[in-house]
Design a protein around this motif. Structure first.
Motif, PDB file in Angstrom:
ATOM      1  N   ARG A 184     -28.303 -51.835  23.708  1.00 23.92           N
ATOM      2  CA  ARG A 184     -27.726 -52.017  25.037  1.00 23.92           C
ATOM      3  C   ARG A 184     -28.806 -51.928  26.111  1.00 23.92           C
ATOM      4  NH1 ARG A 184     -22.541 -53.720  25.101  1.00 23.92           N
ATOM      5  NH2 ARG A 184     -21.956 -52.335  26.829  1.00 23.92           N
ATOM      6  N   SER A 185     -28.500 -52.423  27.303  1.00 19.66           N
ATOM      7  CA  SER A 185     -29.453 -52.429  28.408  1.00 19.66           C
ATOM      8  C   SER A 185     -28.843 -51.810  29.653  1.00 19.66           C
ATOM      9  CB  SER A 185     -29.899 -53.858  28.738  1.00 19.66           C
ATOM     10  OG  SER A 185     -30.630 -54.429  27.678  1.00 19.66           O
ATOM     11  N   GLY A 186     -29.697 -51.150  30.412  1.00 19.25           N
ATOM     12  CA  GLY A 186     -29.323 -50.707  31.736  1.00 19.25           C
ATOM     13  C   GLY A 186     -29.805 -51.705  32.773  1.00 19.25           C
ATOM     14  N   ASN A 206     -31.897 -50.130  38.684  1.00 20.83           N
ATOM     15  CA  ASN A 206     -31.416 -48.988  39.463  1.00 20.83           C
ATOM     16  C   ASN A 206     -30.542 -48.037  38.658  1.00 20.83           C
ATOM     17  OD1 ASN A 206     -32.667 -49.881  41.852  1.00 20.83           O
ATOM     18  ND2 ASN A 206     -30.952 -51.264  42.290  1.00 20.83           N
ATOM     19  N   ALA A 207     -30.138 -48.452  37.464  1.00 19.97           N
ATOM     20  CA  ALA A 207     -29.240 -47.619  36.653  1.00 19.97           C
ATOM     21  C   ALA A 207     -29.592 -47.777  35.172  1.00 19.97           C
ATOM     22  CB  ALA A 207     -27.786 -48.009  36.905  1.00 19.97           C
ATOM     23  N   PRO A 208     -30.706 -47.187  34.752  1.00 19.90           N
ATOM     24  CA  PRO A 208     -31.078 -47.294  33.339  1.00 19.90           C
ATOM     25  C   PRO A 208     -30.124 -46.502  32.449  1.00 19.90           C
ATOM     26  CG  PRO A 208     -32.499 -45.739  34.457  1.00 19.90           C
ATOM     27  CD  PRO A 208     -31.660 -46.377  35.526  1.00 19.90           C
ATOM     28  N   ILE A 209     -30.111 -46.846  31.182  1.00 21.45           N
ATOM     29  CA  ILE A 209     -29.450 -46.022  30.171  1.00 21.45           C
ATOM     30  C   ILE A 209     -30.451 -44.955  29.732  1.00 21.45           C
ATOM     31  CG2 ILE A 209     -28.528 -45.975  27.824  1.00 21.45           C
ATOM     32  CD1 ILE A 209     -27.590 -48.875  28.295  1.00 21.45           C
ATOM     33  N   THR A 210     -30.026 -43.701  29.714  1.00 17.27           N
ATOM     34  CA  THR A 210     -30.900 -42.603  29.308  1.00 17.27           C
ATOM     35  C   THR A 210     -30.369 -41.986  28.020  1.00 17.27           C
ATOM     36  OG1 THR A 210     -31.514 -42.118  31.596  1.00 17.27           O
ATOM     37  CG2 THR A 210     -31.881 -40.380  29.966  1.00 17.27           C
ATOM     38  N   ILE A 211     -31.229 -41.926  27.014  1.00 13.64           N
ATOM     39  CA  ILE A 211     -30.921 -41.280  25.736  1.00 13.64           C
ATOM     40  C   ILE A 211     -31.855 -40.087  25.637  1.00 13.64           C
ATOM     41  CG2 ILE A 211     -30.773 -41.586  23.239  1.00 13.64           C
ATOM     42  CD1 ILE A 211     -30.681 -44.663  23.843  1.00 13.64           C
ATOM     43  N   PHE A 215     -35.569 -49.917  18.892  1.00 17.86           N
ATOM     44  CA  PHE A 215     -35.183 -50.783  19.999  1.00 17.86           C
ATOM     45  C   PHE A 215     -34.977 -52.203  19.480  1.00 17.86           C
ATOM     46  CE2 PHE A 215     -36.976 -47.314  22.331  1.00 17.86           C
ATOM     47  CZ  PHE A 215     -36.462 -47.367  23.616  1.00 17.86           C
ATOM     48  N   SER A 216     -33.888 -52.829  19.868  1.00 14.90           N
ATOM     49  CA  SER A 216     -33.665 -54.233  19.550  1.00 14.90           C
ATOM     50  C   SER A 216     -34.317 -55.113  20.607  1.00 14.90           C
ATOM     51  CB  SER A 216     -32.164 -54.541  19.491  1.00 14.90           C
ATOM     52  OG  SER A 216     -31.548 -53.824  18.452  1.00 14.90           O
ATOM     53  N   SER A 217     -34.693 -56.324  20.215  1.00 14.23           N
ATOM     54  CA  SER A 217     -35.253 -57.264  21.173  1.00 14.23           C
ATOM     55  C   SER A 217     -34.232 -57.531  22.271  1.00 14.23           C
ATOM     56  CB  SER A 217     -35.627 -58.572  20.477  1.00 14.23           C
ATOM     57  OG  SER A 217     -36.163 -59.490  21.400  1.00 14.23           O
ATOM     58  N   GLY A 218     -34.662 -57.428  23.492  1.00 14.52           N
ATOM     59  CA  GLY A 218     -33.761 -57.630  24.620  1.00 14.52           C
ATOM     60  C   GLY A 218     -33.232 -56.348  25.215  1.00 14.52           C
ATOM     61  N   ALA A 219     -33.301 -55.237  24.490  1.00 24.80           N
ATOM     62  CA  ALA A 219     -32.863 -53.960  25.055  1.00 24.80           C
ATOM     63  C   ALA A 219     -33.844 -53.549  26.147  1.00 24.80           C
ATOM     64  CB  ALA A 219     -32.792 -52.897  23.975  1.00 24.80           C
ATOM     65  N   SER A 220     -33.352 -53.420  27.370  1.00 24.77           N
ATOM     66  CA  SER A 220     -34.218 -53.204  28.529  1.00 24.77           C
ATOM     67  C   SER A 220     -33.645 -52.115  29.426  1.00 24.77           C
ATOM     68  CB  SER A 220     -34.361 -54.504  29.327  1.00 24.77           C
ATOM     69  OG  SER A 220     -34.918 -55.540  28.539  1.00 24.77           O
ATOM     70  N   HIS A 221     -34.516 -51.562  30.263  1.00 24.91           N
ATOM     71  CA  HIS A 221     -34.126 -50.511  31.204  1.00 24.91           C
ATOM     72  C   HIS A 221     -33.452 -49.350  30.467  1.00 24.91           C
ATOM     73  CE1 HIS A 221     -35.247 -52.878  34.694  1.00 24.91           C
ATOM     74  NE2 HIS A 221     -34.583 -53.905  34.194  1.00 24.91           N
ATOM     75  N   VAL A 222     -34.142 -48.885  29.423  1.00 29.19           N
ATOM     76  CA  VAL A 222     -33.679 -47.741  28.640  1.00 29.19           C
ATOM     77  C   VAL A 222     -34.739 -46.646  28.713  1.00 29.19           C
ATOM     78  CG1 VAL A 222     -33.076 -46.893  26.337  1.00 29.19           C
ATOM     79  CG2 VAL A 222     -32.321 -49.173  27.073  1.00 29.19           C
ATOM     80  N   VAL A 223     -34.306 -45.407  28.921  1.00 30.52           N
ATOM     81  CA  VAL A 223     -35.190 -44.243  28.906  1.00 30.52           C
ATOM     82  C   VAL A 223     -34.902 -43.447  27.638  1.00 30.52           C
ATOM     83  CG1 VAL A 223     -35.854 -42.109  30.068  1.00 30.52           C
ATOM     84  CG2 VAL A 223     -35.241 -44.130  31.424  1.00 30.52           C
ATOM     85  N   LEU A 224     -35.931 -43.235  26.819  1.00 28.96           N
ATOM     86  CA  LEU A 224     -35.833 -42.388  25.626  1.00 28.96           C
ATOM     87  C   LEU A 224     -36.632 -41.130  25.920  1.00 28.96           C
ATOM     88  CD1 LEU A 224     -34.777 -42.258  22.676  1.00 28.96           C
ATOM     89  CD2 LEU A 224     -37.009 -43.140  21.971  1.00 28.96           C
ATOM     90  N   HIS A 233     -39.167 -53.051  30.790  1.00 31.30           N
ATOM     91  CA  HIS A 233     -38.881 -51.927  31.686  1.00 31.30           C
ATOM     92  C   HIS A 233     -38.261 -50.739  30.951  1.00 31.30           C
ATOM     93  CE1 HIS A 233     -39.055 -55.455  34.389  1.00 31.30           C
ATOM     94  NE2 HIS A 233     -39.649 -54.602  35.211  1.00 31.30           N
ATOM     95  N   ASN A 234     -38.728 -50.484  29.737  1.00 34.79           N
ATOM     96  CA  ASN A 234     -38.293 -49.294  29.015  1.00 34.79           C
ATOM     97  C   ASN A 234     -39.284 -48.162  29.236  1.00 34.79           C
ATOM     98  OD1 ASN A 234     -35.884 -50.325  27.613  1.00 34.79           O
ATOM     99  ND2 ASN A 234     -37.348 -51.690  26.602  1.00 34.79           N
ATOM    100  N   ARG A 235     -38.782 -46.947  29.099  1.00 35.46           N
ATOM    101  CA  ARG A 235     -39.627 -45.772  29.295  1.00 35.46           C
ATOM    102  C   ARG A 235     -39.467 -44.819  28.117  1.00 35.46           C
ATOM    103  NH1 ARG A 235     -39.156 -41.142  34.085  1.00 35.46           N
ATOM    104  NH2 ARG A 235     -41.136 -40.077  33.600  1.00 35.46           N
ATOM    105  N   LEU A 236     -40.586 -44.420  27.520  1.00 34.31           N
ATOM    106  CA  LEU A 236     -40.614 -43.418  26.463  1.00 34.31           C
ATOM    107  C   LEU A 236     -41.321 -42.199  27.033  1.00 34.31           C
ATOM    108  CD1 LEU A 236     -40.272 -46.226  25.030  1.00 34.31           C
ATOM    109  CD2 LEU A 236     -41.431 -45.225  23.069  1.00 34.31           C
TER     110      LEU A 236
END
Length: 424
Positions: free
Chosen positions: A37-39, A42-47, A65-74, A93-96
């Motif tokens: 899934r993607s955020g 302004n509203a990322p998904i946070t795991i 992470f699947s291809s296309g999953a974006s704006h996710v914070v792990l 735009h993902n953040r680890l």
């Protein structure tokens, strides 16, 4: 969430702005924890772990992470599983962040292929097998763009082979002509002994700045690629800087080494590397300016090779050691100006340096004193060296070396308290 199945179910249903927490504890993953899934910006998904470092993932695999999953914070997990962790091409735009990574398998532990990935406040440590802690790649015929790697702790890579144990690898040989625009800053490296290259750059247009490397055989190495900047790094012990390729800027670095060779003009096996070459490209038009190199023979060294450095500059550096300070191979085309050499034979043309005591004082790092002949002694125009290694702005005539004599702002080498999952 108190189980991996519940965590997976929540991730599968997540939408922009959702935060999914895994309770403290130890969990064993027999299949990948898929992030599809993607955020939004302004509203990322946070795991996230409920508390940083308290939710441990063991087993044969971990997050995927699947291809296309974006704006996710792990965030915040302790990763002790097999396999690897990768952000694929197409995920942006993902953040680890605030991860404790010590995987049980071989190979490369973390790979970032997606544009605009941020990798920060993590720790990667304790391996003896071949493979890198972190690599940044991208598509087969391009590089991941604008990846930012900062405030991480890389420690204790003990691979004893000849190649393949870097702490960070930014590209592969066939990426060398692709512009990455990456930034590697404010990271701490200790015992980066798995390779002669702690930070290995094999792409173009990157910035390597404000890092500390301590007690490591690995250097900062521009192995392939052009137009990168190495600025304001603090290198203590056996480490240094080596470069190949064209149009780099090596400025405002502090090297206090107990070994030989502080800053190295790399060997040239060819004049200019083709896009897929694995040979060493001759340094062309590289500027080495306003650095301080202390405590070494061969403060500046040229490796030689069939193709010598061409149209390069060595300017306004402080070189202080006990043996010959500059050793460049015959036929090198280097302009020398404004350097200060002290403690050993300069190894430079007489017009390119002054043999005077720079009057450095030590407060953990060697800096200028008020009576130093380096003050206001810079020559030539090097505006890109306008911020000294204390991150203070130079003005007027610059002071020679990495330090501008200004009140306040005395920077220290990074420590473990400044980086990693528990740092501010």
């Amino acid at each position: 969430m108190t189980s991996l199945s519940a965590l997976q179910s929540a991730i599968d249903k997540a939408g922009p702005g959702d935060e999914i927490r895994l309770a403290d504890g130890s969990y064993s993953a027999g299949s990948a924890i898929a992030i599809k899934r993607s955020g939004t910006a302004n509203a990322p998904i946070t795991i996230t772990a409920e508390h940083v470092g308290k939710a441990e993932i063991k087993g044969s695999t971990g997050f995927s992470f699947s291809s296309g999953a974006s704006h996710v914070v792990l965030r915040g997990f302790k990763l002790r599983h097999g396999g690897s962790l990768s952000v694929p091409v197409g995920g942006t735009h993902n953040r680890l962040t605030r991860l404790d990574v010590q995987l049980t398998g071989g190979g490369n532990w973390v790979t970032l292929n997606g544009d605009d990935t941020e990798f920060d406040h993590n720790v990667l440590q304790n391996r003896t097998t071949q493979g890198v802690f972190l690599q940044v790649l991208g598509p087969a015929k391009d590089m991941a763009k604008r990846v930012k790697v900062h405030h991480n702790y890389f420690s204790n890579h003990g691979f004893t082979g000849s190649n393949g144990g870097e702490s960070i690898r930014f590209g592969l040989s066939h990426h060398q002509k692709y512009s990455a625009g990456g930034v590697v800053e404010y990271n701490l490296f200790e015992k980066a002994d798995g390779d002669s290259e702690a930070i290995s750059v094999k792409s173009s247009d990157n910035v390597i700045r404000y890092n500390t490397i301590r007690d490591s055989r690995g250097f900062i190495v521009l192995r392939h690629g052009d137009r990168s900047v190495v600025e304001g790094n603090i290198l203590l012990g056996r480490s240094g800087i080596r470069f190949h390729g064209n149009d780099h800027k090596i400025v405002n670095n502090y090297v206090h080494t107990t070994a030989n060779r502080g800053i190295v003009f790399g060997s040239g096996n060819e004049a200019d590397s083709g896009p897929d070459s694995k040979l060493h490209d001759r340094p062309d038009r590289v500027v080495v300016a306003y650095n301080t190199v202390v405590g070494t023979t061969d403060a500046i060294h040229g490796d030689g090779g069939d193709f010598k450095p061409k149209d390069c500059v060595l300017a306004n550096n402080i070189l202080q050691g006990t043996g010959k300070l500059v050793s460049m191979p015959g036929g090198s085309d280097v302009k020398y100006e404004g350097n200060i050499a002290w403690g050993g034979p300069a190894g430079m043309p007489s017009g390119g340096y002054k043999a005077v005591d720079p009057k450095l004082v030590q407060d953990g790092l060697y800096r200028l004193s008020s009576g130093s002949p380096a003050v206001d002694a810079g020559v030539g125009s090097y505006p890109y060296a306008g911020t000294d290694f204390d991150l203070q702005t130079r003005s007027g005539k610059y002071d020679v070396g990495a330090d501008e004599l200004l009140p306040g702002g005395a920077r220290k080498a990074l420590t473990k308290a400044d980086v990693g999952p528990l740092a501010p």
